[in-house]
Enzyme design. Structure first.
Site, mmCIF file in Angstrom:
data_model
loop_
_atom_site.group_PDB
_atom_site.id
_atom_site.type_symbol
_atom_site.label_atom_id
_atom_site.label_comp_id
_atom_site.label_asym_id
_atom_site.label_seq_id
_atom_site.Cartn_x
_atom_site.Cartn_y
_atom_site.Cartn_z
ATOM 1 N N CYS A 10 0.974 -1.061 -0.094
ATOM 2 C CA CYS A 10 0.127 0.111 -0.033
ATOM 3 C C CYS A 10 1.082 1.474 -0.081
ATOM 4 O O CYS A 10 2.088 1.163 -0.435
ATOM 5 C CB CYS A 10 -0.818 0.074 1.022
ATOM 6 S SG CYS A 10 -0.194 -0.042 2.944
ATOM 7 N N ARG A 16 -3.409 -0.561 5.252
ATOM 8 C CA ARG A 16 -4.160 -1.535 4.418
ATOM 9 C C ARG A 16 -2.879 -3.034 4.128
ATOM 10 O O ARG A 16 -3.567 -3.978 4.425
ATOM 11 C CB ARG A 16 -4.360 -1.046 2.962
ATOM 12 C CG ARG A 16 -5.537 -0.083 2.911
ATOM 13 C CD ARG A 16 -5.715 0.516 1.812
ATOM 14 N NE ARG A 16 -4.633 1.414 1.724
ATOM 15 C CZ ARG A 16 -4.279 2.443 0.383
ATOM 16 N NH1 ARG A 16 -5.074 2.311 -0.582
ATOM 17 N NH2 ARG A 16 -3.177 3.283 0.464
ATOM 18 N N ASP A 142 -7.821 3.757 0.605
ATOM 19 C CA ASP A 142 -7.110 4.352 1.784
ATOM 20 C C ASP A 142 -7.899 4.777 3.021
ATOM 21 O O ASP A 142 -8.774 5.787 2.966
ATOM 22 C CB ASP A 142 -6.303 5.547 1.220
ATOM 23 C CG ASP A 142 -5.078 5.904 2.250
ATOM 24 O OD1 ASP A 142 -5.415 5.636 3.554
ATOM 25 O OD2 ASP A 142 -4.285 6.633 1.858
#
Ligand code: 4NP
Length: 175
Positions: A10, A16, A142
């Site tokens: 990420c 994440r 996100d």
């Protein structure tokens, strides 16, 4: 015995991708495949190198039985494209950033996590919530600047996609 090495990626490697790593490790252990798949995660950015995952991500994960506390942020390197068989990005921006670091011969290793969420029922929770908030569920959005709900969606998506990923890997792991 054949093994497969996977790195989830990420932006910051604190929300994440550590979540995907924790979920994947847990599901692999449940499937008794933990010794067949090497799992790691990294960020395309360098802001959170050495940091533990975001407290919100750790807390949401812990509530579902995943321990993210031992992971530490690191940045992806060109060498990772040699070490890993799959470099699995959370969103299109991560893919674009990965392409900047990736040796040209290794580009096929870059994939999007949500490609693997093939089980419609399992992916529906994350997908429905994301569509309701105007996001495209082909990406793991996100959650960093949002509220707690974002971290639940990330978990829903990671669970669905990691289940699909394990199913996709099974044929090569049984060789
Ligand atoms: P991640 O989330 O890419 O899922 O780890 C983010 C973490 C930090 C920042 C952005 C996204 N940041 O801007 O510092």
């Amino acid at each position: 015995m054949k093994t497969v090495a996977i790195c989830f990626v990420c932006l910051g490697n604190i929300c994440r991708s550590p979540t995907a790593e924790g979920v994947m490790r847990h599901l692999l252990a449940e499937a008794r495949l933990a010794d067949r798949v090497i799992v790691d995660s990294a960020g395309t950015g360098d802001w959170h190198i050495g940091e533990a995952p975001d407290e919100r991500a750790q807390c949401a994960a812990k509530n579902r039985g995943y321990d993210l506390s031992i992971f530490r942020g690191r940045q992806i390197t060109a060498a990772d494209f040699e070490s890993f068989d799959l470099i699995i990005a959370m969103d299109d921006k991560n893919v674009a950033a990965l392409r900047q670091v990736c040796p040209p011969a290794q580009r096929d290793k870059i994939r999007l996590l949500m490609e693997f969420a093939t089980d419609a029922a399992a992916s529906d929770a994350g997908g429905a919530a994301q569509r309701a908030s105007g996001f495209d569920s082909r990406e793991v959005v996100d959650p960093y600047f949002g509220g707690g709900e974002g971290f639940e969606i990330v978990l829903d998506q990671c669970e669905a996609a990691c289940r699909g990923l394990i199913a996709a890997l099974r044929p090569q792991l049984t060789l």
